[in-house]
Design a protein around this motif. Structure first.
Motif, PDB file in Angstrom:
ATOM      1  N   ASP A 272       0.826  -1.197   0.000  1.00  0.00           N
ATOM      2  CA  ASP A 272       0.000   0.000   0.000  1.00  0.00           C
ATOM      3  C   ASP A 272       0.870   1.261   0.000  1.00  0.00           C
ATOM      4  N   PHE A 273       2.022   1.199   0.681  1.00  0.00           N
ATOM      5  CA  PHE A 273       2.960   2.323   0.631  1.00  0.00           C
ATOM      6  C   PHE A 273       3.556   2.444  -0.783  1.00  0.00           C
ATOM      7  N   ASP A 274       3.871   1.291  -1.389  1.00  0.00           N
ATOM      8  CA  ASP A 274       4.372   1.300  -2.770  1.00  0.00           C
ATOM      9  C   ASP A 274       3.371   1.964  -3.712  1.00  0.00           C
ATOM     10  N   ASN A 275       2.088   1.620  -3.532  1.00  0.00           N
ATOM     11  CA  ASN A 275       1.053   2.156  -4.426  1.00  0.00           C
ATOM     12  C   ASN A 275       0.929   3.669  -4.303  1.00  0.00           C
ATOM     13  N   ARG A 276       1.145   4.203  -3.098  1.00  0.00           N
ATOM     14  CA  ARG A 276       1.116   5.663  -2.928  1.00  0.00           C
ATOM     15  C   ARG A 276       2.272   6.309  -3.704  1.00  0.00           C
ATOM     16  N   LEU A 277       3.430   5.673  -3.638  1.00  0.00           N
ATOM     17  CA  LEU A 277       4.582   6.181  -4.383  1.00  0.00           C
ATOM     18  C   LEU A 277       4.344   6.096  -5.886  1.00  0.00           C
ATOM     19  N   VAL A 278       3.773   4.988  -6.336  1.00  0.00           N
ATOM     20  CA  VAL A 278       3.481   4.811  -7.761  1.00  0.00           C
ATOM     21  C   VAL A 278       2.548   5.914  -8.254  1.00  0.00           C
ATOM     22  N   ALA A 279       1.493   6.179  -7.482  1.00  0.00           N
ATOM     23  CA  ALA A 279       0.542   7.220  -7.874  1.00  0.00           C
ATOM     24  C   ALA A 279       1.231   8.582  -7.971  1.00  0.00           C
ATOM     25  N   TYR A 280       2.117   8.851  -7.017  1.00  0.00           N
ATOM     26  CA  TYR A 280       2.843  10.134  -7.022  1.00  0.00           C
ATOM     27  C   TYR A 280       3.756  10.239  -8.242  1.00  0.00           C
ATOM     28  N   LEU A 281       4.508   9.178  -8.523  1.00  0.00           N
ATOM     29  CA  LEU A 281       5.447   9.203  -9.640  1.00  0.00           C
ATOM     30  C   LEU A 281       4.715   9.210 -10.982  1.00  0.00           C
ATOM     31  N   ALA A 282       3.596   8.497 -11.071  1.00  0.00           N
ATOM     32  CA  ALA A 282       2.812   8.486 -12.307  1.00  0.00           C
ATOM     33  C   ALA A 282       2.251   9.880 -12.601  1.00  0.00           C
ATOM     34  N   GLU A 283       1.818  10.577 -11.562  1.00  0.00           N
ATOM     35  CA  GLU A 283       1.314  11.940 -11.746  1.00  0.00           C
ATOM     36  C   GLU A 283       2.448  12.887 -12.159  1.00  0.00           C
ATOM     37  N   ASP A 284       3.631  12.679 -11.578  1.00  0.00           N
ATOM     38  CA  ASP A 284       4.791  13.487 -11.973  1.00  0.00           C
ATOM     39  C   ASP A 284       5.114  13.270 -13.456  1.00  0.00           C
ATOM     40  N   PHE A 285       5.050  12.004 -13.903  1.00  0.00           N
ATOM     41  CA  PHE A 285       5.308  11.687 -15.310  1.00  0.00           C
ATOM     42  C   PHE A 285       4.255  12.338 -16.204  1.00  0.00           C
ATOM     43  N   ARG A 286       2.999  12.297 -15.783  1.00  0.00           N
ATOM     44  CA  ARG A 286       1.912  12.870 -16.597  1.00  0.00           C
ATOM     45  C   ARG A 286       2.095  14.382 -16.769  1.00  0.00           C
ATOM     46  N   LYS A 287       2.469  15.056 -15.680  1.00  0.00           N
ATOM     47  CA  LYS A 287       2.638  16.506 -15.739  1.00  0.00           C
ATOM     48  C   LYS A 287       3.816  16.903 -16.627  1.00  0.00           C
ATOM     49  N   ARG A 288       4.880  16.117 -16.556  1.00  0.00           N
ATOM     50  CA  ARG A 288       6.093  16.480 -17.295  1.00  0.00           C
ATOM     51  C   ARG A 288       6.037  16.074 -18.755  1.00  0.00           C
ATOM     52  N   TYR A 289       5.373  14.944 -19.047  1.00  0.00           N
ATOM     53  CA  TYR A 289       5.408  14.423 -20.422  1.00  0.00           C
ATOM     54  C   TYR A 289       4.008  14.296 -21.042  1.00  0.00           C
ATOM     55  N   HIS A 290       2.986  14.749 -20.312  1.00  0.00           N
ATOM     56  CA  HIS A 290       1.606  14.768 -20.824  1.00  0.00           C
ATOM     57  C   HIS A 290       1.153  13.387 -21.297  1.00  0.00           C
ATOM     58  N   THR A 291       1.567  12.377 -20.544  1.00  0.00           N
ATOM     59  CA  THR A 291       1.187  10.988 -20.857  1.00  0.00           C
ATOM     60  C   THR A 291       0.748  10.296 -19.577  1.00  0.00           C
ATOM     61  N   ASP A 292      -0.419   9.674 -19.647  1.00  0.00           N
ATOM     62  CA  ASP A 292      -0.953   8.962 -18.484  1.00  0.00           C
ATOM     63  C   ASP A 292      -0.568   7.484 -18.590  1.00  0.00           C
ATOM     64  N   ILE A 293       0.219   7.000 -17.635  1.00  0.00           N
ATOM     65  CA  ILE A 293       0.669   5.604 -17.698  1.00  0.00           C
ATOM     66  C   ILE A 293      -0.152   4.675 -16.801  1.00  0.00           C
ATOM     67  N   ILE A 294      -1.150   5.233 -16.109  1.00  0.00           N
ATOM     68  CA  ILE A 294      -1.962   4.409 -15.199  1.00  0.00           C
ATOM     69  C   ILE A 294      -2.628   3.257 -15.954  1.00  0.00           C
ATOM     70  N   ALA A 295      -3.043   3.521 -17.207  1.00  0.00           N
ATOM     71  CA  ALA A 295      -3.739   2.492 -17.992  1.00  0.00           C
ATOM     72  C   ALA A 295      -2.783   1.658 -18.839  1.00  0.00           C
ATOM     73  N   LYS A 296      -1.488   1.783 -18.593  1.00  0.00           N
ATOM     74  CA  LYS A 296      -0.490   1.021 -19.361  1.00  0.00           C
ATOM     75  C   LYS A 296       0.199   0.035 -18.402  1.00  0.00           C
ATOM     76  N   PRO A 297      -0.296  -1.195 -18.344  1.00  0.00           N
ATOM     77  CA  PRO A 297       0.169  -2.159 -17.341  1.00  0.00           C
ATOM     78  C   PRO A 297       1.679  -2.394 -17.344  1.00  0.00           C
ATOM     79  N   LYS A 298       2.282  -2.481 -18.518  1.00  0.00           N
ATOM     80  CA  LYS A 298       3.715  -2.756 -18.580  1.00  0.00           C
ATOM     81  C   LYS A 298       4.516  -1.627 -17.952  1.00  0.00           C
TER      82      LYS A 298
END
Length: 640
Positions: A230-256
């Motif tokens: 659950d702690f890992d998932n919080r970090l993943v959400a934070y890093l995924a949002e950082d990636f989305r803001k910087r590169y305008h790409t949402d990776i939440i729906a990209k399992p790999k």
């Protein structure tokens, strides 16, 4: 014959052996003392452990992990539904049971959680056999203290599928206490609190260890939906949002991409236990974009602040159920890799007013070590360090049967030491009833509809008699392994039926910790509901008692009076059936009305004696509301 101890964990598993007075943790084929609880399927082979986890970023659809959160549950269980979005692999609903869909050697395969779990347990067994140079048959396997009966039996089944004779299913905190007790060679009475925070669950147990090496569990609590993942998932959400803001790409729906990010997040979390900041670098994370991120410890602590606070709630709950306060605890023992998080340690130190935390036994290995010690005891090892070692575990949830219109009649209370055997008395609800269905439930709520149904059976051949006359002894017997057997015997005939609770395919189940939390939330509501049901049952008993009195003493009444009373009793029962959900006050008003209305006839039946004597209700009457008490007892009751 050598017996091993296996800690089958949500994220990592471990195996240990007791030899020549010492516990040895057995390394895997990669030289590591813990093994990822992963199974991966490829076109050519099945991989388990380190190799399987390495497949996760590239073969995510066919790499299975976290099956401990599935084992022994129904597909529609709330916990399973909440976890589905965290798993890249497919979980199907197969007649109410979860099945994991993978592609193996070019074919679609479905596996039950027990089968995947057995593959991991079997690999732990193979590591032990390679280390010892001999075949292993016997093992003790651990589970969270808050696993219910279905989850325990499913874990046992996984061990059997793996080719093991499971000597005992042992609670993880209890195993850790065994390891700590022998490691410290305790010689005086001690209270210990085990704080076990692993990859998927939090377990807290309070144990007393006396000078005679007797281990007694005094209280347990936990959260089966809180752990390192659950702690890992919080970090993943934070890093995924950082990636989305910087590169305008949402990776939440990209399992790999998400799986690769999760692996990197776990590494960053581990780095933050000793460093103030951690870097995340992933080549070609998504759309050929290289990602570089940074997380500082304060950010991580803020992201998980609510989860960290939630870890203290079971600590207080365990202390409360054990009936001790935090100042009575001599040692706070840390178990599980997530206890290395500095913020969690500082919160625990503050909670216990500066008490030093104990991690003398490796937190990753303590449970396997305790399991190995228990395995040695059960396999007959007579080493002097094991002499007089006694272990008393407890029942994790209250057990009972349905009685009196849906009320939970408690037979064995939560936190009762096991093994144990308790007998309670039941009686019939209907006139001339010749059969009774015994339904067994677990849970902390007033009504059985809010608890979990474990199983049911029928007791037939009860001699016909007015309600409340038959005496049925119901016995709950829990053995050393926590297996529940229920017996029902008609006291007058000796006729007996029984049921052993082994069925893992139950009705919809809520997580145990949620049930306990709900019981606390609804405590006042349940209290009022119980009083309402008791009022209803008392009214019903009064009506039946009057009806039976009229029949027994019909010679004291005129034919008109007798007919009128029987008719009115039947009308009152009809009213009761049509007003099942009335407020308590309405049942009270109804019985007051009937007492006044029928008092003249009852005086004629009993003469001047009718308000003279009282008798105590039997245990079954008090518990279920079924009473054959005399009319005067109801009339003089404080309730009215």
């Amino acid at each position: 014959m050598v017996a091993i101890g296996i800690d089958f964990g949500t994220t990592y598993s471990c195996v240990a052996i007791w030899r020549e007075g010492l516990v040895e943790v057995i390394s895997n084929d990669q030289g590591n003392r813990t093994t990822p609880s992963y199974v991966s399927f490829t076109k050519n082979q099945r991989l388990i452990g380190e190799a399987a986890k390495n497949q996760a970023p590239f073969n995510h659809w066919n790499t299975v992990f976290g099956t401990k959160r599935l084992i022994g549950r129904r597909y529609d269980d709330i916990g399973v539904q909440m976890d589905l979005h965290n798993w890249p692999y497919v979980v199907l609903n197969n007649n109410g049971k979860p099945k994991i869909l993978v592609e193996y050697k070019g074919q679609k395969k479905q596996f039950a959680p027990e089968e995947i779990s057995s593959m991991i347990i079997c690999r732990m067994k193979e590591f032990a056999e390679a280390y010892l140079g001999e075949k292993i048959k016997d093992a003790v396997v651990t589970v969270p203290a808050y696993f219910n009966d279905a989850q325990r039996q499913a874990t046992r089944a996984a061990g059997v599928i793996a080719g093991l004779n499971v000597l005992k299913i042992l609670n993880e905190p209890t195993a850790a206490a065994l390891a700590y007790g022998l490691d410290q060679n305790l010689k005086e009475a001690t209270n210990v609190l085990i704080y076990d925070l692993g990859g998927g669950t939090l377990d807290v147990s309070v144990l007393s260890i006396n000078e005679k090496s007797m281990y007694k569990v005094k209280g347990t609590a936990g959260n089966m939906r809180l752990g390192g993942e659950d702690f890992d998932n919080r970090l993943v959400a934070y890093l995924a949002e950082d990636f989305r803001k910087r590169y305008h790409t949402d990776i939440i729906a990209k399992p790999k991409a998400l799986r690769r990010l999760k692996t990197a997040a776990e590494r960053a979390k581990r780095a933050l236990t000793s460093a103030s900041e951690a870097y995340v670098e992933i080549e070609s994370l998504c759309n050929d974009v290289d990602y570089q991120g940074k997380i500082i410890r304060n950010q991580f602590e803020e992201l998980c602040s609510d989860l960290f606070r939630d870890t203290l709630k079971p600590v207080q709950k365990a202390l409360d159920t054990a009936k001790v306060n935090k100042h009575d605890i001599d040692h706070v023992i840390l178990v599980g890799g997530s206890t290395r998080i500095p913020k969690l340690r500082s919160m625990l130190i503050e909670f216990f007013d500066g008490k030093t935390l104990t991690a003398s036994v490796n937190p990753d290995e303590a449970i396997a070590c305790g399991a190995a010690i228990q395995a040695a005891v059960l396999s007959g090892d007579e080493h002097e360090r094991l002499q007089d070692l006694l272990l008393f575990d407890v029942v994790p949830l209250t057990l009972g049967v349905e009685a009196a219109r849906g009320m939970m009649f408690q037979v064995i209370n939560r936190n009762t030491p096991i093994p144990c055997r308790v007998t309670k008395e039941l009686t019939t609800l209907e006139d001339y009833q010749t059969a009774m269905t015994i339904e067994i439930f677990e849970g902390e709520r007033t009504q059985t509809k809010d608890n979990n149904l474990l199983g049911s059976f029928d007791l037939n051949g009860i001699p016909p008699a007015p309600r409340g006359i038959a005496k049925i002894d119901v016995t709950f017997d829990i053995d050393f392994n926590g297996v529940l057997s229920v017996f029902a015997q008609d006291r007058s005939t000796g006729n007996m039926e029984s049921l052993i609770i082994r069925n893992i395919d139950r009705l919809k189940q809520q997580e145990i910790e949620k049930m306990v939390v709900d019981a606390e939330i609804f405590k006042e509501e349940d209290k009022e509901d119980r009083r309402r049901l008791e009022a209803r049952n008392q009214l019903e008993s009064y009506i039946y008692s009057v009806k039976q009195s009229v029949i027994d003493k019909i010679g004291n009444l005129t034919p008109v009076e007798a007919t009128m009373m029987v008719t009115e009793c039947q009308e009152a029962l009809t009213w009761l059936e049509g007003n099942m959900d009335c407020l308590r006050e309405e049942f009270q008003r109804k019985i007051s009305e009937l007492l006044r209305r029928w008092s003249g006839v009852m005086k004629k039946i009993y003469g001047q004696r009718w308000r003279g004597s009282k008798r105590k209700r039997t245990e079954s009457e008090a518990s279920s509301g079924i009473s054959t008490a005399s009319i005067e007892e109801i009339f003089d009751s404080n309730l009215w």
